[in-house]
Design a protein around this motif. Structure first.
Motif, PDB file in Angstrom:
ATOM      1  N   SER A  31       0.811  -1.231   0.000  1.00  0.00           N
ATOM      2  CA  SER A  31       0.000   0.000   0.000  1.00  0.00           C
ATOM      3  C   SER A  31       0.845   1.283   0.000  1.00  0.00           C
ATOM      4  CB  SER A  31      -0.955   0.004   1.194  1.00  0.00           C
ATOM      5  OG  SER A  31      -0.215  -0.026   2.386  1.00  0.00           O
ATOM      6  N   ARG A  32       2.154   1.184   0.073  1.00  0.00           N
ATOM      7  CA  ARG A  32       2.979   2.405   0.098  1.00  0.00           C
ATOM      8  C   ARG A  32       2.788   3.222  -1.171  1.00  0.00           C
ATOM      9  NH1 ARG A  32       6.245   5.365  -2.023  1.00  0.00           N
ATOM     10  NH2 ARG A  32       6.423   3.911  -3.770  1.00  0.00           N
ATOM     11  N   HIS A  33       2.594   4.512  -0.969  1.00  0.00           N
ATOM     12  CA  HIS A  33       2.486   5.436  -2.109  1.00  0.00           C
ATOM     13  C   HIS A  33       2.734   6.846  -1.597  1.00  0.00           C
ATOM     14  CE1 HIS A  33      -1.470   5.560  -0.189  1.00  0.00           C
ATOM     15  NE2 HIS A  33      -1.562   6.800  -0.663  1.00  0.00           N
ATOM     16  N   SER A  34       3.085   7.746  -2.503  1.00  0.00           N
ATOM     17  CA  SER A  34       3.296   9.141  -2.126  1.00  0.00           C
ATOM     18  C   SER A  34       1.964   9.877  -2.064  1.00  0.00           C
ATOM     19  CB  SER A  34       4.202   9.827  -3.155  1.00  0.00           C
ATOM     20  OG  SER A  34       5.495   9.270  -3.097  1.00  0.00           O
ATOM     21  N   THR A  35       1.834  10.721  -1.043  1.00  0.00           N
ATOM     22  CA  THR A  35       0.645  11.566  -0.894  1.00  0.00           C
ATOM     23  C   THR A  35       1.083  13.022  -0.869  1.00  0.00           C
ATOM     24  OG1 THR A  35      -0.514   9.847   0.361  1.00  0.00           O
ATOM     25  CG2 THR A  35      -1.297  12.108   0.647  1.00  0.00           C
ATOM     26  N   ARG A  36       0.381  13.858  -1.590  1.00  0.00           N
ATOM     27  CA  ARG A  36       0.717  15.286  -1.618  1.00  0.00           C
ATOM     28  C   ARG A  36      -0.468  16.152  -1.222  1.00  0.00           C
ATOM     29  NH1 ARG A  36       3.137  12.799  -5.805  1.00  0.00           N
ATOM     30  NH2 ARG A  36       5.431  12.856  -5.877  1.00  0.00           N
ATOM     31  N   GLU A  37      -1.440  15.551  -0.549  1.00  0.00           N
ATOM     32  CA  GLU A  37      -2.570  16.332  -0.021  1.00  0.00           C
ATOM     33  C   GLU A  37      -2.754  15.952   1.426  1.00  0.00           C
ATOM     34  OE1 GLU A  37      -6.152  16.140  -2.267  1.00  0.00           O
ATOM     35  OE2 GLU A  37      -5.241  17.092  -4.018  1.00  0.00           O
ATOM     36  N   SER A 117       8.706  25.746  -5.151  1.00  0.00           N
ATOM     37  CA  SER A 117       8.176  25.373  -3.842  1.00  0.00           C
ATOM     38  C   SER A 117       6.938  24.508  -4.029  1.00  0.00           C
ATOM     39  CB  SER A 117       7.823  26.650  -3.076  1.00  0.00           C
ATOM     40  OG  SER A 117       7.370  26.326  -1.793  1.00  0.00           O
ATOM     41  N   GLN A 118       6.700  23.594  -3.079  1.00  0.00           N
ATOM     42  CA  GLN A 118       5.501  22.756  -3.122  1.00  0.00           C
ATOM     43  C   GLN A 118       4.662  23.101  -1.891  1.00  0.00           C
ATOM     44  OE1 GLN A 118       7.642  18.874  -3.654  1.00  0.00           O
ATOM     45  NE2 GLN A 118       6.383  18.736  -5.517  1.00  0.00           N
ATOM     46  N   ASP A 119       3.634  23.917  -2.102  1.00  0.00           N
ATOM     47  CA  ASP A 119       2.904  24.498  -0.976  1.00  0.00           C
ATOM     48  C   ASP A 119       2.180  23.467  -0.108  1.00  0.00           C
ATOM     49  OD1 ASP A 119       3.811  26.946  -1.640  1.00  0.00           O
ATOM     50  OD2 ASP A 119       1.984  27.581  -2.699  1.00  0.00           O
ATOM     51  N   THR A 170       2.615  10.351   3.580  1.00  0.00           N
ATOM     52  CA  THR A 170       3.915  10.997   3.418  1.00  0.00           C
ATOM     53  C   THR A 170       4.331  10.982   1.960  1.00  0.00           C
ATOM     54  OG1 THR A 170       6.153  11.181   4.354  1.00  0.00           O
ATOM     55  CG2 THR A 170       5.429   8.963   3.756  1.00  0.00           C
ATOM     56  N   VAL A 171       5.377  11.743   1.657  1.00  0.00           N
ATOM     57  CA  VAL A 171       6.038  11.670   0.348  1.00  0.00           C
ATOM     58  C   VAL A 171       7.524  11.936   0.594  1.00  0.00           C
ATOM     59  CG1 VAL A 171       5.373  14.097  -0.108  1.00  0.00           C
ATOM     60  CG2 VAL A 171       6.200  12.683  -1.984  1.00  0.00           C
ATOM     61  N   PRO A 172       8.401  11.104   0.026  1.00  0.00           N
ATOM     62  CA  PRO A 172       9.836  11.387   0.141  1.00  0.00           C
ATOM     63  C   PRO A 172      10.178  12.539  -0.796  1.00  0.00           C
ATOM     64  CG  PRO A 172       9.496   9.484  -1.287  1.00  0.00           C
ATOM     65  CD  PRO A 172       8.127   9.912  -0.807  1.00  0.00           C
ATOM     66  N   ARG A 173      10.996  13.485  -0.312  1.00  0.00           N
ATOM     67  CA  ARG A 173      11.277  14.664  -1.149  1.00  0.00           C
ATOM     68  C   ARG A 173      12.734  15.090  -1.057  1.00  0.00           C
ATOM     69  NH1 ARG A 173       9.457  19.157   0.643  1.00  0.00           N
ATOM     70  NH2 ARG A 173       8.996  20.213  -1.297  1.00  0.00           N
ATOM     71  N   MET A 174      13.213  15.604  -2.188  1.00  0.00           N
ATOM     72  CA  MET A 174      14.511  16.284  -2.169  1.00  0.00           C
ATOM     73  C   MET A 174      14.339  17.783  -2.260  1.00  0.00           C
ATOM     74  SD  MET A 174      17.206  13.876  -4.185  1.00  0.00           S
ATOM     75  CE  MET A 174      18.642  14.620  -3.408  1.00  0.00           C
ATOM     76  N   THR A 175      13.186  18.240  -2.754  1.00  0.00           N
ATOM     77  CA  THR A 175      12.949  19.684  -2.824  1.00  0.00           C
ATOM     78  C   THR A 175      12.952  20.267  -1.423  1.00  0.00           C
ATOM     79  OG1 THR A 175      11.545  19.357  -4.758  1.00  0.00           O
ATOM     80  CG2 THR A 175      11.275  21.431  -3.571  1.00  0.00           C
ATOM     81  N   MET A 176      13.677  21.328  -1.209  1.00  0.00           N
ATOM     82  CA  MET A 176      13.675  22.091   0.051  1.00  0.00           C
ATOM     83  C   MET A 176      14.707  23.197  -0.088  1.00  0.00           C
ATOM     84  SD  MET A 176      15.544  19.402   2.658  1.00  0.00           S
ATOM     85  CE  MET A 176      16.230  17.983   1.802  1.00  0.00           C
ATOM     86  N   ILE A 194      19.396  16.228   3.290  1.00  0.00           N
ATOM     87  CA  ILE A 194      19.446  15.413   2.067  1.00  0.00           C
ATOM     88  C   ILE A 194      18.042  15.094   1.546  1.00  0.00           C
ATOM     89  CG2 ILE A 194      20.240  13.204   1.105  1.00  0.00           C
ATOM     90  CD1 ILE A 194      22.508  13.327   3.256  1.00  0.00           C
ATOM     91  N   LEU A 195      17.162  14.728   2.443  1.00  0.00           N
ATOM     92  CA  LEU A 195      15.797  14.356   2.069  1.00  0.00           C
ATOM     93  C   LEU A 195      14.843  14.880   3.138  1.00  0.00           C
ATOM     94  CD1 LEU A 195      16.545  10.642   1.154  1.00  0.00           C
ATOM     95  CD2 LEU A 195      15.327  12.185  -0.387  1.00  0.00           C
ATOM     96  N   ASN A 196      13.585  14.950   2.797  1.00  0.00           N
ATOM     97  CA  ASN A 196      12.589  15.251   3.828  1.00  0.00           C
ATOM     98  C   ASN A 196      11.309  14.496   3.552  1.00  0.00           C
ATOM     99  OD1 ASN A 196      10.485  17.119   2.448  1.00  0.00           O
ATOM    100  ND2 ASN A 196      12.481  17.946   1.791  1.00  0.00           N
TER     101      ASN A 196
END
Ligand code: FMN
Length: 203
Positions: A31-37, A117-119, A170-176, A194-196
């Motif tokens: 079931s792992r997947h990225s969520t952005r909301e 940026s990812q608000d 969650t979502v793994p991210r390098m943007t920051m 490195i990641l967030n």
């Protein structure tokens, strides 16, 4: 507030992590997947937060001090910082507490920079920032950086899988904004974000 004026009362003692529960690993992988909301009205409670941080980078063998996340040569060069609307904290695995590094809402630095940026990150109640210190490796700088990045990726995947297994988004991210975060988190020149992972509940 300067680091020197931070008192013990500003730190947050977490409940002991519960080292069982969650869904079986194969189901969590399934079931792992990225969520952005994220739902900004739903906080992560302290017990779940403790379990999450322990899964990310906690001590699972107290007699040796080894961790839930492997690191090359057991260098333990990875730190996890928590950023929420009240401040920025360092997860101290030994005392199972969050040490206040800076007051204020710095989630915007996790969201990104003026250029990109990812608000949605500002809706997540917490973000975990994975920081590596490549000076812990006595090898050439490229190798040291690569090794540190590999070790950071493992912490990130521990977070991804814990979230999947426990109903968190969650979502793994390098943007920051790595430079901005380095200042706020008071990182050494050899440390780098490195990641967030923004973490919360899906909207
Ligand atoms: C190293 C790495 C960096 C990533 N950086 C970002 C990012 O900055 N922003 C973002 O929205 N997603 C980021 N992602 C998430 C990927 O876009 C996502 O994992 C991919 O689209 C696959 O989707 P899934 O995670 O749902 O399988 C990153 C993923 C990885 C592994």
């Amino acid at each position: 507030m300067s680091a020197n004026s931070i008192s013990a009362q500003d730190n947050i003692q977490l409940p002991s992590p519960i080292r069982e529960g969650g869904m079986p690993l194969s189901e969590a992988l399934s079931s792992r997947h990225s969520t952005r909301e994220f739902d900004p009205s739903k906080p992560v409670d302290k017990q779940l937060l403790s379990n999450l941080l322990w899964s990310a980078n906690g001590i699972n063998r107290p007699s040796s001090g080894h961790r839930t996340n492997p690191t090359a040569l057991n260098s333990q060069e990875i730190d996890v910082y928590l950023i929420d609307k009240s401040g920025a904290y360092l997860y101290d695995a030994t005392s199972n507490s969050l040490l206040l590094i800076a007051e204020g809402d710095h989630r915007g630095l996790v969201a990104g920079t003026a250029d990109f940026s990812q608000d949605f990150v500002n809706d997540a109640p917490i973000s975990l920032v994975i920081v590596g210190d490549y000076s812990k490796f006595d090898r050439d700088p490229d190798q040291a950086m690569l090794t540190t990045m590999c070790d950071a990726g493992i912490v990130c995947q521990n977070i991804n899988l814990f979230c999947s297994a426990n109903g968190l988004a969650t979502v793994p991210r390098m943007t920051m904004d790595t430079a901005g975060l380095a200042k706020v988190l008071k990182l050494k020149p050899t440390q780098r974000a490195i990641l967030n992972n923004p973490v919360g509940y899906a909207r």
